[in-house]
Design a protein around this motif. Sequence first.
Motif, short mmCIF file in Angstrom:
data_model
loop_
_atom_site.label_atom_id
_atom_site.label_comp_id
_atom_site.label_asym_id
_atom_site.label_seq_id
_atom_site.Cartn_x
_atom_site.Cartn_y
_atom_site.Cartn_z
N TRP A 71 0.83 -1.21 0.00
CA TRP A 71 0.00 0.00 0.00
C TRP A 71 0.86 1.26 0.00
CZ3 TRP A 71 -4.66 0.92 -1.50
CH2 TRP A 71 -5.59 -0.13 -1.51
N HIS A 74 1.96 1.92 -3.49
CA HIS A 74 0.81 2.40 -4.26
C HIS A 74 0.58 3.89 -4.01
CE1 HIS A 74 -3.27 2.34 -5.99
NE2 HIS A 74 -3.60 3.05 -4.94
N TYR A 75 0.48 4.25 -2.72
CA TYR A 75 0.21 5.65 -2.38
C TYR A 75 1.38 6.56 -2.76
CZ TYR A 75 -4.09 4.61 0.23
OH TYR A 75 -5.36 4.24 0.60
N SER A 77 3.38 6.19 -5.28
CA SER A 77 3.28 6.38 -6.72
C SER A 77 2.22 7.43 -7.05
CB SER A 77 2.94 5.05 -7.39
OG SER A 77 2.74 5.22 -8.77
N GLU A 78 1.07 7.33 -6.40
CA GLU A 78 0.00 8.32 -6.62
C GLU A 78 0.42 9.72 -6.22
OE1 GLU A 78 -3.49 7.03 -4.51
OE2 GLU A 78 -4.17 5.81 -6.19
N ALA A 79 1.26 9.82 -5.16
CA ALA A 79 1.69 11.12 -4.64
C ALA A 79 2.88 11.69 -5.39
CB ALA A 79 2.02 10.99 -3.16
#
Length: 155
Positions: A71, A74-75, A77-79
Motif C-alpha cells: 500500500w 501504491h500511495y 506512486s499516486e503522490a
Amino acid sequence: MSHNYESRIVWTGNRGEGTVHYRSYDRTWDIAVPGKPVVHCSNDPLLGGDPGKMNPEDLLISALSACHMLWYLHYASEAGLVVSAYEDNPVGIGEVAPSGAGRFIAATLRPRITLQENPDLERAAAIHHRIHEVCFIARSVNFPVSYEPEFIVVA
C-alpha cells in the motif's frame, strides 16, 4: 465483494506414533498453496519449535509488513514520490498469559525507504497513517500498529 483465500496445511511432525504423548510428535507442518512453493513451518522456538523454520508469529508479522509495504508503494506512486528501495524490520510484541495463551499486543513497522530526487518528506511520512484504513491485514488485526519510518534520499 468477498474474496476467498485458500491454503492447505499439512502436519509433517508424526514421528511414527502420532500424538500418543505430548513429546512424541514434532510441531512442524507445510503450507501448500497450489502453484506456489511449499513453506516449511514449525512452532515458535520458545515452545520447542525449529528456529530454522517460519512459525505462525513470523508469518503474521511478515504479512502485516508486506501488506503495508504494498500500500505504501501504491500511495507513494499516486503522490509522485519515487521509491527506489523499501525494506522493513518489523517487530511484534507478544505476551503469554499464565494459562499459556498468547497474543500479539502491539507491532511496530520500521521501514527504511529510499526516495529519489528532492521528495516531500512530510508527505512521505504521512502516507503511513493512511494505510491502516485500507490494508487487508492491518484492518484484520486487533492490536495497535505503529510506524517508525526511516527515509533515505538519493539524487
